[in-house]
Each structure stands twice: as C-alpha cells, then as structure tokens.
Design a protein around this motif. Structure first.
Motif, PDB file in Angstrom:
ATOM      1  N   LEU A   1       6.044  64.014  38.224  1.00  0.00           N
ATOM      2  CA  LEU A   1       7.180  64.874  38.502  1.00  0.00           C
ATOM      3  C   LEU A   1       8.467  64.162  38.109  1.00  0.00           C
ATOM      4  O   LEU A   1       8.609  62.955  38.319  1.00  0.00           O
ATOM      5  CB  LEU A   1       7.245  65.230  39.991  1.00  0.00           C
ATOM      6  CG  LEU A   1       5.974  65.762  40.662  1.00  0.00           C
ATOM      7  CD1 LEU A   1       6.283  66.118  42.111  1.00  0.00           C
ATOM      8  CD2 LEU A   1       5.428  66.956  39.919  1.00  0.00           C
TER       9      LEU A   1
ATOM     10  N   THR B   1      14.932  69.830  39.889  1.00  0.00           N
ATOM     11  CA  THR B   1      15.238  68.703  40.777  1.00  0.00           C
ATOM     12  C   THR B   1      16.639  68.158  40.567  1.00  0.00           C
ATOM     13  O   THR B   1      17.227  67.591  41.484  1.00  0.00           O
ATOM     14  CB  THR B   1      14.225  67.557  40.585  1.00  0.00           C
ATOM     15  OG1 THR B   1      14.222  67.147  39.208  1.00  0.00           O
ATOM     16  CG2 THR B   1      12.821  67.998  40.993  1.00  0.00           C
TER      17      THR B   1
ATOM     18  N   ARG C   1      14.739  75.589  43.513  1.00  0.00           N
ATOM     19  CA  ARG C   1      13.279  75.617  43.602  1.00  0.00           C
ATOM     20  C   ARG C   1      12.730  77.030  43.406  1.00  0.00           C
ATOM     21  O   ARG C   1      11.516  77.226  43.412  1.00  0.00           O
ATOM     22  CB  ARG C   1      12.821  75.054  44.951  1.00  0.00           C
ATOM     23  CG  ARG C   1      13.052  73.553  45.090  1.00  0.00           C
ATOM     24  CD  ARG C   1      12.448  73.001  46.372  1.00  0.00           C
ATOM     25  NE  ARG C   1      10.997  73.093  46.380  1.00  0.00           N
ATOM     26  CZ  ARG C   1      10.174  72.206  45.839  1.00  0.00           C
ATOM     27  NH1 ARG C   1      10.665  71.150  45.202  1.00  0.00           N
ATOM     28  NH2 ARG C   1       8.872  72.354  45.912  1.00  0.00           N
TER      29      ARG C   1
ATOM     30  N   LYS D   1       7.275  68.286  35.443  1.00  0.00           N
ATOM     31  CA  LYS D   1       7.164  67.054  34.655  1.00  0.00           C
ATOM     32  C   LYS D   1       7.918  67.106  33.327  1.00  0.00           C
ATOM     33  O   LYS D   1       7.725  66.261  32.467  1.00  0.00           O
ATOM     34  CB  LYS D   1       5.678  66.709  34.392  1.00  0.00           C
ATOM     35  CG  LYS D   1       4.815  66.684  35.647  1.00  0.00           C
ATOM     36  CD  LYS D   1       3.359  66.406  35.323  1.00  0.00           C
ATOM     37  CE  LYS D   1       2.493  66.480  36.569  1.00  0.00           C
ATOM     38  NZ  LYS D   1       1.053  66.241  36.285  1.00  0.00           N
TER      39      LYS D   1
ATOM     40  N   GLU E   1      10.021  69.544  38.571  1.00  0.00           N
ATOM     41  CA  GLU E   1       8.733  69.132  39.126  1.00  0.00           C
ATOM     42  C   GLU E   1       7.572  69.512  38.212  1.00  0.00           C
ATOM     43  O   GLU E   1       6.437  69.107  38.462  1.00  0.00           O
ATOM     44  CB  GLU E   1       8.535  69.733  40.519  1.00  0.00           C
ATOM     45  CG  GLU E   1       9.395  69.071  41.580  1.00  0.00           C
ATOM     46  CD  GLU E   1       8.981  69.464  42.988  1.00  0.00           C
ATOM     47  OE1 GLU E   1       7.913  70.097  43.142  1.00  0.00           O
ATOM     48  OE2 GLU E   1       9.728  69.140  43.927  1.00  0.00           O
TER      49      GLU E   1
ATOM     50  N   SER F   1       8.307  60.457  39.718  1.00  0.00           N
ATOM     51  CA  SER F   1       7.635  60.176  40.979  1.00  0.00           C
ATOM     52  C   SER F   1       6.549  59.131  40.737  1.00  0.00           C
ATOM     53  O   SER F   1       6.175  58.848  39.601  1.00  0.00           O
ATOM     54  CB  SER F   1       7.021  61.453  41.554  1.00  0.00           C
ATOM     55  OG  SER F   1       5.980  61.933  40.702  1.00  0.00           O
TER      56      SER F   1
ATOM     57  N   THR G   1      12.303  63.514  38.823  1.00  0.00           N
ATOM     58  CA  THR G   1      13.096  63.610  40.041  1.00  0.00           C
ATOM     59  C   THR G   1      14.596  63.654  39.828  1.00  0.00           C
ATOM     60  O   THR G   1      15.336  64.159  40.667  1.00  0.00           O
ATOM     61  CB  THR G   1      12.781  62.413  40.956  1.00  0.00           C
ATOM     62  OG1 THR G   1      13.108  61.192  40.243  1.00  0.00           O
ATOM     63  CG2 THR G   1      11.309  62.393  41.350  1.00  0.00           C
TER      64      THR G   1
END
Length: 293
Positions: free
Chosen positions: A208, A168, A142, A186, A184, A226, A210
């Motif tokens: 997003l 992710t 992250r 996309k 995240e 998501s 995942t």
C-alpha cells in the motif's frame, strides 16, 4: 520508552542540520514545548517562514510559531478528528480535512469560524492539496474519488471516482498543473488538474502507498510504502519528466513508512529526503545515492 528516546535523539540530530534560513544550529538548542493538541497530532505543514499549522484528533487546527512554540490561532469547526492540513506557499489561508467528510478553509487573519466549506465526499477525506496560487483545491477520500474545488466560491469543479482508489495523500507539483496521489491500491497516479484526469500511473508497488511528495524543481516525486517485519516499508523516488519510471528505493525501515518528504537544499546542502516510520525512527537519506546521512 526506549523507542521514543531513540526517535527524539534521531530527530534532534537531523533537525540540527536543516533550518528555514539554511543555517546550522546546535542540536542542544532544541526546546521542549507544551502540547498544542489534546491528543495525537495527525498532520503538520509549513504555513509561512516561521509558522506551521497542525491538525489533531481533538478536532482542532492550530497555527504555531516554530521558534517560540506559541499557539497563535486555534480553529474549531470539524465534528471529527482532523486528518490533513495544508496551505498555499506564503499564504494566510489554511485548509483542513477531517473524518467528518468535509474540508474547511480558515483565514489566519480572519474570524474564528471557517471562511469556506467543501462538502461532498462520502467517507473520510484523506488527501488535500492546494494550487500554488491558492485558487484551486483538490481533495481525495476513501470513497475512491478525487475532487477539484474553487477556493473562492466553494464550488466543486469536478469529481472523478476510480474503483479501489482509496486515496492516502495528495500533493501539488510546484509550478505545474499536476498533482501526485498515493493510494491503498498500491499505485501512484499523476493527475492533470485542468481536466481532472489521470495523466500517468506509475507501475504498482508490492505494498500500500501511504504518502507522496513532489520536489521543488518538479523533476521527481516520492512515495512511501506499508510494511512489517522488515518487508516493504521502503520509499521510492520516481522520475516525473523524462522516463517517468522508478529511479531508486530507500530501504531500511522495519515497519510501515508513514511519511516521506524532500528536504530543502541549496549549494551548501546535499539533496536529501526524510522518511518516518511506525518503527519509531526518522531517517534522512542522500537523494541521489540512497545512502543514509
């Protein structure tokens, strides 16, 4: 609860169709095993033909026999919960990522302590992929970065950060020097591991991303999205070789699709994929038509 009962029923039905040896078994033969982790299981991966490895919020990594349910090894060394586990095919080496910002390598037949440490990320490690020959490891976090490591020495061979690239998941394309990465932001990215640079980015989705997976023949990759209240939550099939475009979507989950995977297939089995979701269901889809099985 009713939702969990539906999930267990769905899993029992579908797993009766797929086994490591390619043979069908009676769904009624499913056995309830004792808990492996003291708390939630956060990640699971195949290790060898009859073994799997899992990581949990209890900070431990466990190697189990899926036939007997027995815990064969348990590794302790992370300071916070384990986020991802993986292994090279038919290897005795297990890799685990954690919220403690590190990755550890364990030897199935070695000592209880970690064989190698991979520190360097600034935030939780959320992506983990090992090369088919086990010589290199790629990690994502992250902190917006992807790193490449030498598994023998623990040396960081490269680090690339991309703004807003909250990783992710990572997976290696079988037989290729490429990795797939979900984010995240996309976007699904294809990385060339040799120079650790982005070789291709698929058009951004609306939600997003995942999770991701690569097919065994290296032709396709999957990603999951998501979602909530029936919006989003789809899985997407992408072409890795020719057009490098979206092939189809698999829609039917009502909340975030948390995981997606290509199922083993052969002459007697239809090419299929499986998805899991926060809506308490696991769905199996015909890869080529998008229909549910």
């Amino acid at each position: 609860c009713r939702a969990m009962g539906k999930l267990q029923s769905k899993v029992s039905f579908q797993t009766s169709k797929y086994r490591a040896d390619g043979c069908a078994e009676d769904a009624g033969a499913a056995q309830q095993q004792s808990p492996v982790h003291a708390g939630a299981v956060t990640s699971v991966a195949a290790l060898q033909a009859d073994l799997c490895v899992s990581g949990g919020r209890d900070k431990s990594v466990a190697v189990c026999s899926w036939r007997s349910g027995a815990v064969l090894r348990r590794f302790l060394g992370h300071q916070r919960e384990v986020t991802k586990v993986t292994s090279a095919p038919d290897s005795s080496r297990v890799f685990s990522a954690s919220r403690d910002k590190t990755v550890l390598m364990w030897e199935l037949d070695g000592t209880a302590g970690p064989r190698q440490h991979f520190p360097g990320h600034q935030l939780v490690v959320t992506g983990l992929a090992v090369s088919p020959d086990g010589s290199q490891l790629c990690t994502g976090s992250r902190d917006n970065s992807v790193c490449r490591w030498d598994t023998a020495t623990g040396q960081c061979l490269g680090r690339v950060a991309i703004s807003r690239n909250l990783v992710t998941h990572l997976c290696w394309v079988p037989g290729e020097p490429y990795l797939i990465q979900s984010s995240e932001d996309k976007t699904i990215r294809v990385w060339d591991s040799r120079e650790l640079q982005v070789a291709h980015s698929f058009p951004a989705k609306q939600q997003l991303q995942t999770c991701c997976d690569a097919s065994q023949d290296g032709r396709y990759c999957l990603s999951s999205s998501s979602g909530s209240a029936g919006q989003g939550g789809e899985a997407t099939l992408w072409d890795l070789r020719q057009t490098r475009s979206q092939v189809r979507e698999y829609k039917g989950h009502f909340q975030t699709t948390t995981s997606c995977v290509f199922l083993p297939w052969g002459p007697a089995l239809t090419p299929s994929i499986a998805t899991s979701s926060c809506d308490s269901t696991v769905k199996v889809w015909d890869r080529d038509t998008g229909g549910r099985e």
